[in-house]
Design a protein around this motif. Structure first.
Motif, PDB file in Angstrom:
ATOM      1  N   VAL A 267       0.854  -1.186   0.000  1.00 11.03           N
ATOM      2  CA  VAL A 267       0.000   0.000   0.000  1.00 11.03           C
ATOM      3  C   VAL A 267       0.894   1.242   0.000  1.00 11.03           C
ATOM      4  N   SER A 268       0.280   2.386  -0.210  1.00 10.88           N
ATOM      5  CA  SER A 268       1.050   3.635  -0.148  1.00 10.88           C
ATOM      6  C   SER A 268       0.275   4.670   0.648  1.00 10.88           C
ATOM      7  N   ASP A 269      -0.309   5.654  -0.015  1.00 10.79           N
ATOM      8  CA  ASP A 269      -0.907   6.800   0.681  1.00 10.79           C
ATOM      9  C   ASP A 269      -2.205   6.504   1.417  1.00 10.79           C
ATOM     10  N   SER A 270      -2.910   5.456   1.040  1.00  7.19           N
ATOM     11  CA  SER A 270      -4.227   5.208   1.645  1.00  7.19           C
ATOM     12  C   SER A 270      -4.152   4.658   3.064  1.00  7.19           C
ATOM     13  N   ILE A 271      -2.970   4.242   3.511  1.00  3.62           N
ATOM     14  CA  ILE A 271      -2.830   3.634   4.827  1.00  3.62           C
ATOM     15  C   ILE A 271      -2.637   4.663   5.927  1.00  3.62           C
ATOM     16  N   TYR A 272      -2.377   5.902   5.541  1.00  2.12           N
ATOM     17  CA  TYR A 272      -2.117   6.933   6.527  1.00  2.12           C
ATOM     18  C   TYR A 272      -3.286   7.905   6.552  1.00  2.12           C
ATOM     19  N   LEU A 273      -3.094   9.064   7.212  1.00  2.00           N
ATOM     20  CA  LEU A 273      -4.101  10.116   7.161  1.00  2.00           C
ATOM     21  C   LEU A 273      -4.401  10.385   5.690  1.00  2.00           C
ATOM     22  N   SER A 274      -5.663  10.244   5.285  1.00  2.00           N
ATOM     23  CA  SER A 274      -5.972  10.263   3.854  1.00  2.00           C
ATOM     24  C   SER A 274      -7.474  10.292   3.635  1.00  2.00           C
ATOM     25  N   PRO A 275      -7.927  10.863   2.515  1.00  2.00           N
ATOM     26  CA  PRO A 275      -9.343  10.770   2.184  1.00  2.00           C
ATOM     27  C   PRO A 275      -9.691   9.392   1.629  1.00  2.00           C
ATOM     28  N   ASP A 276      -8.686   8.510   1.507  1.00  2.00           N
ATOM     29  CA  ASP A 276      -8.868   7.220   0.844  1.00  2.00           C
ATOM     30  C   ASP A 276      -8.590   6.019   1.743  1.00  2.00           C
ATOM     31  N   ASN A 277      -8.812   6.163   3.050  1.00  2.00           N
ATOM     32  CA  ASN A 277      -8.570   5.040   3.963  1.00  2.00           C
ATOM     33  C   ASN A 277      -9.398   3.813   3.610  1.00  2.00           C
ATOM     34  N   ASP A 278     -10.574   4.032   3.044  1.00  3.43           N
ATOM     35  CA  ASP A 278     -11.421   2.889   2.677  1.00  3.43           C
ATOM     36  C   ASP A 278     -10.749   1.997   1.636  1.00  3.43           C
ATOM     37  N   LEU A 279      -9.903   2.595   0.787  1.00  2.10           N
ATOM     38  CA  LEU A 279      -9.199   1.804  -0.225  1.00  2.10           C
ATOM     39  C   LEU A 279      -8.158   0.904   0.413  1.00  2.10           C
ATOM     40  N   ALA A 280      -7.511   1.382   1.478  1.00  4.73           N
ATOM     41  CA  ALA A 280      -6.548   0.559   2.201  1.00  4.73           C
ATOM     42  C   ALA A 280      -7.263  -0.603   2.894  1.00  4.73           C
ATOM     43  N   VAL A 281      -8.403  -0.309   3.517  1.00  7.75           N
ATOM     44  CA  VAL A 281      -9.183  -1.359   4.171  1.00  7.75           C
ATOM     45  C   VAL A 281      -9.563  -2.434   3.163  1.00  7.75           C
ATOM     46  N   GLU A 282     -10.050  -2.004   2.016  1.00  4.65           N
ATOM     47  CA  GLU A 282     -10.472  -2.957   0.985  1.00  4.65           C
ATOM     48  C   GLU A 282      -9.295  -3.778   0.470  1.00  4.65           C
ATOM     49  N   ARG A 283      -8.192  -3.132   0.183  1.00  2.22           N
ATOM     50  CA  ARG A 283      -7.025  -3.812  -0.390  1.00  2.22           C
ATOM     51  C   ARG A 283      -6.497  -4.892   0.565  1.00  2.22           C
ATOM     52  N   ILE A 284      -6.384  -4.541   1.848  1.00  4.25           N
ATOM     53  CA  ILE A 284      -5.864  -5.482   2.839  1.00  4.25           C
ATOM     54  C   ILE A 284      -6.860  -6.614   3.077  1.00  4.25           C
ATOM     55  N   ALA A 285      -8.134  -6.281   3.224  1.00  5.73           N
ATOM     56  CA  ALA A 285      -9.163  -7.298   3.494  1.00  5.73           C
ATOM     57  C   ALA A 285      -9.254  -8.318   2.354  1.00  5.73           C
ATOM     58  N   LYS A 286      -9.201  -7.852   1.147  1.00  4.81           N
ATOM     59  CA  LYS A 286      -9.326  -8.773   0.000  1.00  4.81           C
ATOM     60  C   LYS A 286      -8.135  -9.734  -0.085  1.00  4.81           C
ATOM     61  N   LYS A 287      -6.959  -9.257   0.314  1.00  5.64           N
ATOM     62  CA  LYS A 287      -5.779 -10.113   0.280  1.00  5.64           C
ATOM     63  C   LYS A 287      -5.785 -11.120   1.429  1.00  5.64           C
ATOM     64  N   LEU A 288      -6.179 -10.686   2.616  1.00 10.56           N
ATOM     65  CA  LEU A 288      -6.130 -11.561   3.784  1.00 10.56           C
ATOM     66  C   LEU A 288      -7.370 -12.449   3.937  1.00 10.56           C
ATOM     67  N   HIS A 289      -8.484 -12.011   3.344  1.00  9.56           N
ATOM     68  CA  HIS A 289      -9.734 -12.786   3.439  1.00  9.56           C
ATOM     69  C   HIS A 289     -10.376 -12.917   2.043  1.00  9.56           C
ATOM     70  N   PRO A 290      -9.670 -13.519   1.095  1.00  8.77           N
ATOM     71  CA  PRO A 290     -10.201 -13.579  -0.286  1.00  8.77           C
ATOM     72  C   PRO A 290     -11.535 -14.312  -0.402  1.00  8.77           C
ATOM     73  N   ASP A 291     -11.770 -15.252   0.513  1.00  8.93           N
ATOM     74  CA  ASP A 291     -13.014 -16.017   0.453  1.00  8.93           C
ATOM     75  C   ASP A 291     -14.234 -15.211   0.837  1.00  8.93           C
ATOM     76  N   ALA A 292     -14.007 -14.016   1.426  1.00 11.59           N
ATOM     77  CA  ALA A 292     -15.130 -13.171   1.868  1.00 11.59           C
ATOM     78  C   ALA A 292     -15.646 -12.271   0.748  1.00 11.59           C
ATOM     79  N   PHE A 293     -14.953 -12.266  -0.383  1.00 14.40           N
ATOM     80  CA  PHE A 293     -15.327 -11.357  -1.475  1.00 14.40           C
ATOM     81  C   PHE A 293     -15.683 -12.100  -2.753  1.00 14.40           C
TER      82      PHE A 293
END
Length: 346
Positions: free
Chosen positions: A320-346
């Motif tokens: 990840v890059s900018d979305s993991i820190y203070l950002s208007p795009d934190n939801d993108l970091a949540v999505e990116r990490i969740a999809k990688k760690l819990h692929p069966d949930a998507f």
């Protein structure tokens, strides 16, 4: 995004803070609607922001904004998300990449003001005054410290510039940051520039997106994650850029994971020995790229160094890059990490 100062200077300016309150003017009681009070009410000004011990009063929207480096892109990304890029006369922030499509390119196109950074990796006092700003944004209080060669808040006030330190940055330490602080930054900029409607739409969409993802991973076993910045040193040990506390943990939690080194430090980063890292079971890596075009290579390097990790055996990592820190795009970091760690949930 970090806190230390790359490699001691650039990578440390990632922290922030503040307390905010906006207030609008009330209309003139004269009934004509043409008085100063009525005009102020229609314009949405004045706006007052209480920020790190100072009162910043805005009589109109700033038009000459300077964004200091701070090893962050939080402030410039927030301005761009609110469609305020045309207000920027000098931007020093850049991550070189972004989870938000087109964001890195948009940042690159912004004017830099022709500034030559000082030894502290930011805008020196004389250059700052010469830019004639009416608003200066800094990630932390570090950006207004005279001993670092920067213009102080009082000096900028004397030349007509308002100043703003981002959430949790008053004391140059971001260990208490959460996603709510990203929303606070959006709201503050919305008030200052009289575009609160835009800010609230972004916040509402982000909340919904994160809630939807969190509901999908709810009840899933939470992988133990090691999160760190690539090729960055912020301490004396081999692993001094390992995340311990801050907004990162809030994002990990929403994505259905836990930070295995959350208790390794009371501050944002844990300064860990190689032995400590080797002795810890790591289920997954989250590699944060700051000016690194190939963060995946860094993950591969760590897997070779620690083949005993479950993460290495399963080859599980997320970049990840900018979305993991203070950002208007934190939801993108949540999505990116969740999809990688819990692929069966998507």
């Amino acid at each position: 995004m970090p806190v230390a100062r790359p490699v001691a200077a650039v990578a440390a300016v990632i922290a922030l803070s503040l307390g905010v309150a906006a207030c609008g003017a009330s209309a003139d009681d004269g009934g004509s609607g043409s008085g100063a009070g009525a005009a102020a009410a229609r314009s949405g000004y004045p706006v007052k922001i209480e920020n790190c011990g100072t009162s910043q009063v805005f009589d109109k929207a700033p038009s000459r904004v300077v964004v200091m480096n701070g090893a962050s892109v939080a402030e410039v990304s927030t301005l761009l998300a609110l469609r305020l890029g045309d207000k920027v006369v000098a931007n020093q922030q850049s991550y070189g990449m972004s989870e938000f499509p087109g964001r890195a390119e948009a940042i690159k196109k912004l004017p830099t003001g022709g500034v030559k950074q000082n030894a502290a990796f930011d805008i020196p006092r004389e250059s700052m005054i010469g830019l004639r700003p009416d608003l200066v944004l800094s990630t932390t209080s570090y950006g207004f410290d005279a001993k670092n060669g920067f213009a102080t808040r009082d000096e900028l006030k004397n030349v007509g510039a308002r100043t703003y330190i981002s959430p949790q940055g008053c004391h140059d330490e971001n260990s208490k940051l959460t996603i709510e602080d990203s929303y606070r930054l959006l709201r503050d900029m919305g008030r200052i520039f009289h575009v609160s409607d835009r800010a609230e739409k972004i916040i509402a969409a982000s909340r919904k997106h994160i809630a939807d993802i969190a509901s999908k991973v709810k009840g899933k076993k939470k992988p133990k994650v090691m999160m760190l910045f690539t090729n960055m040193s912020m301490g004396s040990n081999d692993f001094s850029s390992v995340v311990a506390k801050g907004i990162y943990n809030d994002i990990l939690g929403k994505a259905g994971a836990v930070n295995v080194f959350a208790d390794a430090s009371k501050t944002s980063f844990a300064d860990l020995s190689k032995e400590k890292v080797a002795a810890t079971d790591v289920d997954a890596l989250v590699v944060i790229a700051y000016q690194d075009p190939n963060p995946a290579a860094y993950a591969e390097k760590l897997f070779k160094e620690f083949p005993q990790w479950p993460a290495a055996k399963n080859h599980t990592y997320v970049t990840v890059s900018d979305s993991i820190y203070l950002s208007p795009d934190n939801d993108l970091a949540v999505e990116r990490i969740a999809k990688k760690l819990h692929p069966d949930a998507f």
